[in-house]
Design an enzyme around this catalytic site. Structure first.
Site, PDB file in Angstrom:
ATOM      1  CE1 TYR A   1     -13.382   2.692  -8.535  1.00  0.00           C
ATOM      2  CE2 TYR A   1     -15.637   2.806  -8.352  1.00  0.00           C
ATOM      3  CZ  TYR A   1     -14.368   2.087  -8.271  1.00  0.00           C
ATOM      4  OH  TYR A   1     -14.579   0.797  -7.584  1.00  0.00           O
ATOM      5  CG  HIS A   2     -18.812   3.113 -11.336  1.00  0.00           C
ATOM      6  ND1 HIS A   2     -19.135   4.491 -10.780  1.00  0.00           N
ATOM      7  CD2 HIS A   2     -19.011   2.238 -10.107  1.00  0.00           C
ATOM      8  CE1 HIS A   2     -19.708   3.987  -9.305  1.00  0.00           C
ATOM      9  NE2 HIS A   2     -19.620   2.954  -9.104  1.00  0.00           N
TER      10      HIS A   2
ATOM     11  CE  LYS B   1     -11.444  -0.745  -9.575  1.00  0.00           C
ATOM     12  NZ  LYS B   1     -10.071  -1.503  -9.330  1.00  0.00           N
TER      13      LYS B   1
ATOM     14  CB  SER C   1     -18.559   7.952 -11.752  1.00  0.00           C
ATOM     15  OG  SER C   1     -17.972   6.993 -11.445  1.00  0.00           O
TER      16      SER C   1
ATOM     17  CG  ASP D   1      -2.149   0.715   0.923  1.00  0.00           C
ATOM     18  OD1 ASP D   1      -2.013   1.919   0.566  1.00  0.00           O
ATOM     19  OD2 ASP D   1      -3.372  -0.069   1.027  1.00  0.00           O
TER      20      ASP D   1
ATOM     21  CB  THR E   1     -17.191  -1.713  -9.236  1.00  0.00           C
ATOM     22  OG1 THR E   1     -18.392  -0.998  -8.827  1.00  0.00           O
ATOM     23  CG2 THR E   1     -16.863  -0.686 -10.619  1.00  0.00           C
TER      24      THR E   1
END
Length: 394
Positions: free
Chosen positions: A184-185, A188, A182, A32, A147
């Site tokens: 972000y989406h 993915k 979005s 991380d 997602t």
């Protein structure tokens, strides 16, 4: 054997790494760069649940469970040189890729955040996939949490994987189209396409785990010691709708439902999400998928109004008088959309385990009521505009 877990300081990443390490003697390597902590601080919020540093978490895991097979490397997966060194030195047989900027609202703030989100998320995935090819690790099982948001909200049952396209009487199965809503989406959606290409070109076994909206604050392991808790975000940018509603209730505000609120969204508990990822990571070589396999990591679809009413009901167990208020919907959306999503493959993966929504919300209230001062101090980070002039003392 080495199992690599990226995003291991995160909401899903940490309890997943903890469960995997508690069920195997194989080495579990955590990676991380602590960016999630920085993003949440940037938007003026914090985790409701106090979270220990990574060294404290690993120390607690050893003290509580006798886990001695966890180690940590700090680094940024966007940097190809870091990924190359990571793979060359540790040669993982399994990669659980849970590292990403995971917030749709954060990605929508402005062009800078949209660009950052897309570069961060897609570059990290590409570096890992190409790294496996370039370091002769193409037998490594690559598992990514994508997602269910890649599906959008179609008016037909969502398949667990591809879709069937028909034209002029002929049909074929094709990748499900990117219907993300979005920036972000959409990362993915691109990751799903890149994983498919990596499987075709490099023959890497890939599990694309399309994770639903995740609720809850606890897993079997995190309950055992405060130092093992995972983060719990409740703000507008990083908190999910159920968590924000619960924060409103703890702060003395009504739960706000826009319009009818009958539209359903896919959900899964944190406990069930962790179980699925751990089972995939620990699958024997003969039992793991060798192809590219899509899992809809969802246990049921829940309407917004059911979320609100459940929160009101469970809140009463904690001496909270929670009202459910309906307001005019400022969004352009179907308030009655009945999402259907197939999850047979994922249900087989976790077996009979499934935490129901009510018990998950009970965990949320256990966590939030213990941190009521933190919630009150950050209420401007989660209250919707319709409650700006609401008097919580009334």
């Amino acid at each position: 054997m080495t199992i690599l877990v990226t995003g291991a300081d995160g909401y899903i990443g940490w309890p997943t790494a903890l469960r995997i390490a508690n069920r195997t003697d194989d080495r579990v390597l955590l990676v991380d760069n602590f960016a999630r902590r920085e993003w949440v601080e940037e938007v003026g919020s914090k985790s409701a649940t106090p979270i220990a540093g990574i060294d404290g978490r690993i120390e607690a895991a050893e003290e509580v469970f006798g886990i001695g097979n966890m180690s940590f490397v700090e680094g940024d997966l966007v940097e190809k040189s870091f990924v190359d060194e990571l793979l060359a030195v540790h040669e993982p047989e399994v990669v659980v890729h849970a590292a990403a900027q995971p917030s749709a609202p954060y990605s929508q703030i402005n062009g800078e955040r949209a660009n950052y989100t897309q570069h961060n998320n897609m570059q990290a995935t590409r570096n890992l996939l190409w790294g496996l090819e370039e370091h002769d690790l193409t037998d490594t099982h690559f598992i990514e949490t994508t997602t269910t948001g890649v599906y959008g909200a179609p008016e037909f049952p969502i398949p667990e994987g591809g879709a069937v396209m028909e034209n002029q009487g002929d049909s074929d199965e094709v990748p499900f189209p990117a219907m993300a809503g979005s920036w972000y989406h959409l990362t993915k959606s691109h990751d799903a396409a890149n994983m498919r290409l990596a499987h075709q070109q490099f023959d890497i076994p890939i599990s694309d785990v399309r994770t639903a909206i995740t609720y809850g604050t606890e897993t079997e392991e995190t309950r055992e010691d405060p130092r093992l808790k995972t983060r719990f975000d409740f703000d507008y940018y990083f908190g999910t709708v159920a968590h924000r509603f619960a924060a409103q209730a703890v702060a003395g505000y009504p739960v706000t439902v826009y319009g009818k609120g009958e539209q359903r969204k896919p959900f899964i508990s944190l406990e069930d999400a962790v179980e699925g990822l751990a089972n995939l990571a620990l699958a024997d070589h003969e039992e793991r998928p060798d192809d590219l396999t899509v899992y809809n990591q969802v246990t049921r679809a829940i309407s917004i109004v059911e979320i609100a009413e459940t929160i009101a009901g469970v809140g009463s167990e904690f001496d909270l008088d929670v009202a459910v208020e309906h307001f005019e919907n400022p969004r352009d959306e179907d308030e009655t959309h009945k999402m259907e999503i197939e999850d047979d493959r994922y249900a087989d993966l976790i077996g009979d385990q499934a935490q129901d929504f009510e018990s998950g919300i009970r965990d949320v209230f256990e966590s939030l009521t213990a941190q009521a001062d933190t919630i009150a101090a950050h209420e401007d980070r989660f209250l919707p505009g319709v409650l700006e002039n609401w008097d919580a003392e009334e």
